[in-house]
Design a protein around this motif. Structure first.
Motif, mmCIF file in Angstrom:
data_model
loop_
_atom_site.group_PDB
_atom_site.id
_atom_site.type_symbol
_atom_site.label_atom_id
_atom_site.label_comp_id
_atom_site.label_asym_id
_atom_site.label_seq_id
_atom_site.Cartn_x
_atom_site.Cartn_y
_atom_site.Cartn_z
ATOM 1 N N PRO A 175 0.975 -1.140 -0.056
ATOM 2 C CA PRO A 175 -0.015 -0.025 -0.044
ATOM 3 C C PRO A 175 0.991 1.231 0.088
ATOM 4 O O PRO A 175 2.079 1.277 0.492
ATOM 5 N N VAL A 176 0.360 2.305 -0.597
ATOM 6 C CA VAL A 176 0.897 3.694 -0.729
ATOM 7 C C VAL A 176 0.934 4.153 1.049
ATOM 8 O O VAL A 176 -0.074 3.691 1.644
ATOM 9 N N GLU A 177 2.262 4.634 1.223
ATOM 10 C CA GLU A 177 2.341 5.004 2.625
ATOM 11 C C GLU A 177 1.964 6.406 2.838
ATOM 12 O O GLU A 177 1.964 7.261 2.196
ATOM 13 N N SER A 178 0.983 6.487 3.823
ATOM 14 C CA SER A 178 0.391 7.727 4.237
ATOM 15 C C SER A 178 1.351 8.667 4.933
ATOM 16 O O SER A 178 2.438 8.300 5.142
ATOM 17 N N PRO A 179 1.239 9.913 5.021
ATOM 18 C CA PRO A 179 2.131 11.091 5.596
ATOM 19 C C PRO A 179 2.237 10.689 6.920
ATOM 20 O O PRO A 179 1.435 10.139 7.610
ATOM 21 N N LYS A 180 3.690 10.538 7.319
ATOM 22 C CA LYS A 180 4.266 10.200 8.719
ATOM 23 C C LYS A 180 5.225 11.371 9.074
ATOM 24 O O LYS A 180 6.102 11.818 8.598
ATOM 25 N N ALA A 181 4.635 11.812 10.334
ATOM 26 C CA ALA A 181 5.294 13.077 10.730
ATOM 27 C C ALA A 181 5.118 12.826 12.312
ATOM 28 O O ALA A 181 4.216 12.527 13.022
ATOM 29 N N ASP A 182 6.214 13.699 13.048
ATOM 30 C CA ASP A 182 6.064 13.599 14.480
ATOM 31 C C ASP A 182 6.266 15.285 14.728
ATOM 32 O O ASP A 182 7.272 15.613 14.865
ATOM 33 N N PRO A 183 5.075 15.950 14.948
ATOM 34 C CA PRO A 183 5.228 17.364 15.275
ATOM 35 C C PRO A 183 6.096 17.853 16.326
ATOM 36 O O PRO A 183 6.916 18.779 16.363
ATOM 37 N N SER A 184 6.487 17.022 17.439
ATOM 38 C CA SER A 184 7.296 17.163 18.534
ATOM 39 C C SER A 184 8.782 17.309 17.915
ATOM 40 O O SER A 184 9.473 17.736 18.819
ATOM 41 N N GLN A 185 9.001 16.617 16.947
ATOM 42 C CA GLN A 185 10.207 16.748 16.309
ATOM 43 C C GLN A 185 10.515 17.743 15.397
ATOM 44 O O GLN A 185 11.587 17.776 14.657
ATOM 45 N N LYS A 210 11.685 8.246 11.559
ATOM 46 C CA LYS A 210 10.575 7.546 11.505
ATOM 47 C C LYS A 210 9.287 8.774 10.804
ATOM 48 O O LYS A 210 8.302 8.409 11.423
ATOM 49 N N MET A 211 9.722 9.451 9.922
ATOM 50 C CA MET A 211 8.775 10.258 9.226
ATOM 51 C C MET A 211 9.151 9.564 7.652
ATOM 52 O O MET A 211 9.872 8.829 7.070
ATOM 53 N N ASN A 212 8.204 10.407 6.793
ATOM 54 C CA ASN A 212 8.390 10.423 5.455
ATOM 55 C C ASN A 212 8.456 11.611 4.586
ATOM 56 O O ASN A 212 8.194 12.637 5.346
ATOM 57 N N ARG A 213 8.619 11.736 3.102
ATOM 58 C CA ARG A 213 8.910 12.765 2.713
ATOM 59 C C ARG A 213 7.642 13.931 2.979
ATOM 60 O O ARG A 213 7.638 14.995 3.302
ATOM 61 N N GLN A 214 6.380 13.283 2.731
ATOM 62 C CA GLN A 214 5.151 14.245 2.616
ATOM 63 C C GLN A 214 5.034 14.742 4.113
ATOM 64 O O GLN A 214 4.603 15.755 4.537
ATOM 65 N N GLY A 215 5.189 13.767 4.925
ATOM 66 C CA GLY A 215 4.890 14.110 6.557
ATOM 67 C C GLY A 215 5.893 15.184 6.988
ATOM 68 O O GLY A 215 5.505 16.048 7.754
ATOM 69 N N ALA A 216 7.149 14.957 6.483
ATOM 70 C CA ALA A 216 8.167 16.006 6.869
ATOM 71 C C ALA A 216 7.862 17.471 6.357
ATOM 72 O O ALA A 216 8.149 18.536 7.163
ATOM 73 N N GLU A 309 6.592 19.478 -5.829
ATOM 74 C CA GLU A 309 6.397 17.988 -5.771
ATOM 75 C C GLU A 309 4.893 17.931 -5.468
ATOM 76 O O GLU A 309 4.354 18.526 -4.665
ATOM 77 N N ALA A 310 4.433 16.952 -6.130
ATOM 78 C CA ALA A 310 2.978 16.923 -6.125
ATOM 79 C C ALA A 310 2.563 15.456 -5.619
ATOM 80 O O ALA A 310 3.151 14.536 -6.180
ATOM 81 N N PHE A 311 1.418 15.406 -4.738
ATOM 82 C CA PHE A 311 0.846 14.160 -4.072
ATOM 83 C C PHE A 311 -0.169 13.859 -4.285
ATOM 84 O O PHE A 311 -1.375 14.928 -4.382
ATOM 85 N N ARG A 312 -0.671 12.837 -4.187
ATOM 86 C CA ARG A 312 -2.117 12.190 -4.168
ATOM 87 C C ARG A 312 -2.838 12.404 -2.882
ATOM 88 O O ARG A 312 -1.865 12.470 -1.818
ATOM 89 N N GLU A 313 -3.850 12.095 -2.661
ATOM 90 C CA GLU A 313 -4.541 12.331 -1.350
ATOM 91 C C GLU A 313 -3.990 11.222 -0.505
ATOM 92 O O GLU A 313 -3.956 11.264 0.938
ATOM 93 N N ASP A 314 -3.681 10.040 -0.928
ATOM 94 C CA ASP A 314 -3.449 8.960 -0.152
ATOM 95 C C ASP A 314 -1.906 8.890 0.102
ATOM 96 O O ASP A 314 -1.324 7.979 0.771
ATOM 97 N N GLY A 315 -1.149 10.049 -0.508
ATOM 98 C CA GLY A 315 0.325 10.024 0.171
ATOM 99 C C GLY A 315 1.200 9.690 -1.254
ATOM 100 O O GLY A 315 2.430 9.759 -1.282
ATOM 101 N N LEU A 316 0.633 9.168 -2.290
ATOM 102 C CA LEU A 316 1.456 8.764 -3.375
ATOM 103 C C LEU A 316 2.235 10.084 -3.906
ATOM 104 O O LEU A 316 1.571 10.867 -4.319
ATOM 105 N N LEU A 317 3.412 10.129 -4.178
ATOM 106 C CA LEU A 317 4.150 11.090 -4.882
ATOM 107 C C LEU A 317 4.051 10.786 -6.344
ATOM 108 O O LEU A 317 4.514 9.940 -7.051
ATOM 109 N N ILE A 318 3.266 11.950 -7.091
ATOM 110 C CA ILE A 318 2.831 11.885 -8.353
ATOM 111 C C ILE A 318 4.116 11.838 -9.180
ATOM 112 O O ILE A 318 4.470 11.504 -10.188
#
Length: 350
Positions: A175-185, A210-216, A309-318
């Motif tokens: 599955p496409v990885e959804s945005p991952k971020a930790d605002p505390s970091q 432990k984040m990904n591109r879109q989350g960061a 950089e353009a992303f789809r709603e589910d987090g896919l990097l288009i």
């Protein structure tokens, strides 16, 4: 037909005969099978099972001369015309660096391969098609007028697998990885971002956190990122065309990233599709799939690298867009273009 039982090759071919003109990928989706399963149903009937080993496939493709290289994800297709050359092997990543064809390939995702000869009203269409473990297309090579068709038979023979069974097994789709971020970091993210010296270090950095591109992007804030309107991609392409500015366009999936470097000219919206239809380069992007667009600035030894950089709603990097930084003028023109792209209103950012 019992939908709970896997379709046999005979059943797949019978269904295909009722709808012969739909594109393979769309037909397979409609039938509820991987695209690679559709091709496997025709093994021995215009389709040959071939190795997906990059070290065998890439040199062989080079013997076909001028071809079309196609890479896609669910929302974007890139097509480049040219010859495959300057292949660089690697266990984790490989590259083609010819003048026209520029690709980054990740061998573990190249699992199933087929050579296809399809008889059409316009003549015989020949292609090599490579798929991942789930049966989704990783990369395709299509022969064109001017390709070295006389080498086709020997290329297929050299790549042909001993087993030509129509039976094929697949792994579940990742599955496409959804945005991952930790605002505390967020503060630590910015501190690490400032230490980057190469754009390729970015993903390693965010993964360690432990984040990904879109989350960061969602937590970094200015001056690292700026959220753009979803219309910014079309605006970018039109302004690059109007100014004859060379750009880089990256489109890919887990197994392959294909790159265009050069100008864009013929920008044609058609329904939901945003198209670039230039000699040697075509792009087909579903504009209605774009949910987030970011202008991103990363420090490098050669100065800031600015991307859109353009992303789809589910987090896919288009798709990703960069400037071709040929001297100070090229960098300044690209930076100015990106700076003028419309921002997304802050309250609309997820």
């Amino acid at each position: 037909m019992d939908a709970t039982e896997p379709l046999s090759s005979v059943e797949i071919r019978a269904e295909r005969a009722k709808n012969p003109k739909m594109r393979d990928r769309d037909f397979a989706t409609q039938l509820g099978i991987p695209e690679a399963r559709l091709l496997a149903a025709y093994v021995g009937q215009g389709v040959t099972r071939i190795t997906a080993d990059l070290d065998a496939v890439m040199p062989a493709v080079g013997r076909l001369g001028d071809v079309m290289a196609l890479t896609r994800n669910e929302s974007c297709v890139i097509e480049k015309m040219g010859a495959y050359a300057d292949y660089h092997s690697g266990p984790l990543a490989a590259m083609i660096l010819s003048q026209e064809i520029d690709m980054r390939m990740f061998p573990r995702h190249w699992v199933h391969g087929f050579a296809v000869e399809l008889e059409t009203d316009a003549g015989t269409k020949r292609s090599l098609q490579l798929f991942d473990a789930a049966g989704d297309a990783v990369h395709k090579v299509f022969l064109r007028d001017g390709s070295l068709v006389e080498n086709w038979a020997s290329v297929v023979q050299d790549l042909k697998l001993d087993s030509q069974s129509d039976e094929i097994t697949f792994a579940p789709r990742t599955p496409v990885e959804s945005p991952k971020a930790d605002p505390s970091q967020a503060a630590q993210l910015r501190a690490n971002w400032d230490k980057l010296t190469d754009t390729h270090q970015f993903l390693q950095m965010v993964r360690k956190m432990k984040m990904n591109r879109q989350g960061a992007y969602r937590i970094a804030g200015a001056p690292y990122v700026r959220p753009l309107a979803v219309s910014a991609v079309e605006t970018l392409l039109n302004r690059a065309a109007d100014s004859d500015l060379e750009i880089m366009v990256f489109v890919g999936n887990m197994g392959c990233i294909e790159i265009h470097t050069g100008p864009v000219h013929d920008i044609r919206p058609m329904g939901p599709w945003l198209n670039v239809l230039d000699p040697g380069f075509n792009l087909h992007l579903r504009g209605d799939h774009i949910a987030e667009v970011w202008a991103v600035t990363k420090p490098t030894r050669r100065g800031p690298a600015i991307s859109v950089e353009a992303f789809r709603e589910d987090g896919l990097l288009i798709a990703q867009f960069f400037g071709v930084l040929k001297g100070a003028d090229g960098a300044a023109a690209w930076n100015e273009l990106v700076a003028d792209l419309p921002s997304l209103k802050a309250e609309a950012v997820a």
